[in-house]
Design a protein around this motif. Structure first.
Motif, PDB file in Angstrom:
ATOM      1  N   ILE A  79      -3.658   0.368  -3.243  1.00 29.59           N
ATOM      2  CA  ILE A  79      -3.331  -1.031  -2.895  1.00 29.59           C
ATOM      3  C   ILE A  79      -2.844  -1.698  -4.180  1.00 29.59           C
ATOM      4  CG2 ILE A  79      -4.190  -3.241  -2.025  1.00 29.59           C
ATOM      5  CD1 ILE A  79      -6.413  -1.730  -0.557  1.00 29.59           C
ATOM      6  N   VAL A 103       0.861  -1.184   0.000  1.00 26.56           N
ATOM      7  CA  VAL A 103       0.000   0.000   0.000  1.00 26.56           C
ATOM      8  C   VAL A 103       0.897   1.234   0.000  1.00 26.56           C
ATOM      9  CG1 VAL A 103      -1.629   1.358   1.386  1.00 26.56           C
ATOM     10  CG2 VAL A 103      -1.926  -1.119   1.208  1.00 26.56           C
ATOM     11  N   SER A 110       0.275  -1.826   4.931  1.00 19.35           N
ATOM     12  CA  SER A 110      -0.766  -2.830   4.690  1.00 19.35           C
ATOM     13  C   SER A 110      -1.068  -3.662   5.929  1.00 19.35           C
ATOM     14  CB  SER A 110      -0.356  -3.742   3.541  1.00 19.35           C
ATOM     15  OG  SER A 110       0.999  -4.095   3.663  1.00 19.35           O
TER      16      SER A 110
END
Ligand code: PLP
Length: 417
Positions: free
Chosen positions: A190, A183, A214
């Protein structure tokens, strides 16, 4: 009529109950209740983490790995239990595949140095992307300079998504490593990490995933995505600062030379020669941040109790709501509109520099980040000097985004006057 955002969010988790777990959130800042929206920079700790650290330091503290006395034995046991919790949390096959570091920055430097020394030579290539944190850019630049290798960069489209067809063109038998975030901290994108890894492996390259943004927000399974390395930072996942780490496949760790040398990473030392311990000890020279590791274990217990799927769902609801609010404000440009996004809204207001924007937001008790977010190449790509970034966690409420939007409107009026 659509359901009010508060009841949509309440159906996923009870945010008012969650907020009671975080003592810092009751603070009054500049006469207003604190609205903390800088979670991509660092997160706050629940009481369970604070209490676990405090109990450990008060009653259980001892050095790890060395002492043959009770305190040290116990400390070593809970320290290793934390490693197991991290391994389970990431879906690692073996506990020893998790190496503790001070955080993502040190983790990437470790891999760049050790992997680079062993596997990267003149003419080889490393691939990163245009939306990496400096922590996943500079170590690879330095490595390439030192080894005569070439750094290649995956471009991004206007929405902030990696251009996969361009990535495919960069891959070749010369590619040794693809280092990519899961991310993006600057845009919230993402990345399609499984696809990226599959394509890298097809040409024989290894993949390091920078998971700093993430791991706290979505379920990660390192075996399922089949990455070679995956990094994280404790202070972005409700744990103390000074601790983080990197998962690596054991057969790869076994082939790598150490990065930092000294005590605790050796098999045997004579004045003529040193042999090294097996991983993970080989990569953990010196006394580690023991209390912080225990705190990390407690943070993982806390996250598991809520559930990563619920966290991701709730934060996604916040993201959609905040994006809607921002899209309605004239004069605001959201930087990063990827189809798959984590709960980060980066925006730019023509009328004012982000540093001035965040100073005004702070007057309303709102903590947001204004700057280049250690992603200067990303700022250059989107033609802005910096952005204002609101990054949400599961303890944020939709009402806080309403307050942010009102404060941003006030800001625009102030700077346009
Ligand atoms: N990578 C990403 C995507 C980040 O967001 C950050 C921190 O913001 C880092 C790496 C560096 O993490 P740390 O400062 O914890 O080492």
């Amino acid at each position: 009529m659509s359901e009010p955002i508060t009841s949509v969010a309440d159906n996923i988790l009870n945010v008012e109950n969650i907020r009671k777990d975080f003592p810092v959130l009751t603070q009054i800042v500049r006469g207003k209740p604190l609205i903390y929206l800088d979670n991509a920079a660092t997160t706050h700790k629940p009481s369970s983490v604070i209490e676990r650290i405090s109990k450990f330091d008060a009653e259980e503290y001892g050095t790890v790995r060395r002492g043959a006395y009770k305190l040290s034995e116990n400390a070593t046991q809970v320290y290793e239990e934390s490693r197991q919790k991290v391994a389970d949390f990431m879906g690692a096959e073996k506990k020893g595949e998790v190496v503790f570091t001070s955080g993502t920055t040190q983790a990437i430097n470790l891999v760049a140095h050790s992997f680079g020394k062993r596997f990267v030579n003149a003419g080889d290539e490393i691939i990163i992307s245009n939306i990496e944190h400096h922590a996943n850019t500079v170590p690879w630049q330095v490595l390439c300079e030192e080894r005569g290798a070439k750094l290649k960069v995956i471009p991004v489209n206007d929405a902030g998504e990696l251009m996969i067809e361009e990535y495919e063109k960069l891959l070749s038998s010369k590619t040794r490593m693809v280092a990519i975030n899961h991310v993006s901290n600057a845009l919230g994108t993402i990345n399609p990490i499984k696809e990226i890894i599959e394509k890298a492996h097809a040409v024989g390259a290894k993949v390091l995933v920078d998971g700093a943004q993430s791991i706290p927000h979505m379920k990660v399974d390192v075996q399922d995505i089949d990455c070679d390395f995956y990094t994280f930072s404790g202070h972005k996942m409700y744990a103390p600062s000074g601790i983080g780490g990197v998962y690596g496949k054991m057969d790869l760790w076994e082939e790598l030379p150490p990065y930092v040398t000294g005590g605790d990473m050796i098999m045997q030392v004579t004045l003529e020669k040193t042999t090294y311990a097996k991983p993970p000890a080989r990569f953990e020279a010196g006394t580690p941040p023991i209390t912080q590791v225990i705190g990390l274990g407690a943070a993982i217990d806390y996250l598991n109790a809520i559930g990563l799927d619920k966290i991701a769902d709730y934060e996604n609801t916040l993201l959609e709501y905040g994006t809607r609010l921002f899209n309605e404000i004239e004069g605001v440009r959201i930087i990063g509109n990827a189809h798959h996004k984590a709960s980060i809204i980066s925006f730019y207001i023509e009328a004012a520099h982000p540093h001035d924007v965040v100073t005004l937001l702070d007057q309303d008790g709102i903590s947001c980040r204004g700057g280049h977010h250690c992603a200067q190449p990303t700022m250059i790509r989107y033609g802005v000097p910096a952005t204002t970034r609101a990054s949400m966690a599961f303890y944020n409420k939709p009402e806080e985004l309403d307050a942010l939007a009102e404060s941003v409107k006030k800001c625009i009026r102030f700077f346009s006057a």
